[in-house]
Design a protein around this motif. Sequence first.
Motif, mmCIF file in Angstrom:
data_model
loop_
_atom_site.group_PDB
_atom_site.id
_atom_site.type_symbol
_atom_site.label_atom_id
_atom_site.label_comp_id
_atom_site.label_asym_id
_atom_site.label_seq_id
_atom_site.Cartn_x
_atom_site.Cartn_y
_atom_site.Cartn_z
ATOM 1 N N TRP A 1 0.218 -5.808 5.704
ATOM 2 C CA TRP A 1 -1.082 -5.147 5.871
ATOM 3 C C TRP A 1 -1.702 -4.806 4.522
ATOM 4 C CZ3 TRP A 1 -3.752 -5.904 9.889
ATOM 5 C CH2 TRP A 1 -3.145 -6.087 11.121
ATOM 6 N N THR A 2 -0.884 -4.423 3.566
ATOM 7 C CA THR A 2 -1.390 -4.119 2.228
ATOM 8 C C THR A 2 -2.030 -5.349 1.615
ATOM 9 O OG1 THR A 2 0.277 -2.411 1.896
ATOM 10 C CG2 THR A 2 -0.727 -3.351 -0.087
ATOM 11 N N LYS B 1 4.353 -3.239 6.332
ATOM 12 C CA LYS B 1 3.395 -2.557 5.466
ATOM 13 C C LYS B 1 2.962 -3.452 4.309
ATOM 14 C CE LYS B 1 4.441 2.231 6.462
ATOM 15 N NZ LYS B 1 4.633 3.560 5.888
#
Length: 123
Positions: A5-6, A2
């Motif tokens: 992707w952030t 995550k």
Amino acid sequence: MKAFWTILLLIVSNSFMTMAWYGHLKLSQTKWGAGLPLVAIILISWGIALMDYCCQVPANRIGYIGNGGPFTLVQLKVIQEVISLTVFTVFTLAVFRTEQFGTNHVIGFCLLILAVYFLSSGK
């Protein structure tokens, strides 16, 4: 994952926003862009900024700790600012070629990276 992707979405987001905010300055130096009225430039910039929001909002939702992400709200903002300044610097040096990158910029970026570190290490 995550966090990856952030950060990727924040880089893409800031690339669009930098183009929306500053790309028109380069566009005005072209034959086609020089004749555009300000209203047209604003509408073009809004269209580009829409792409920023299409990446920025998901980045914050994916990355926010309250949604199962790895970052607090403050961490997200500081990371976004570091990315924003980095993208802006690369854009300015690559597109305008009139700005110079000096020691003071390097020191400033190091301090920003330290800010990210200190904000990330404490809960």
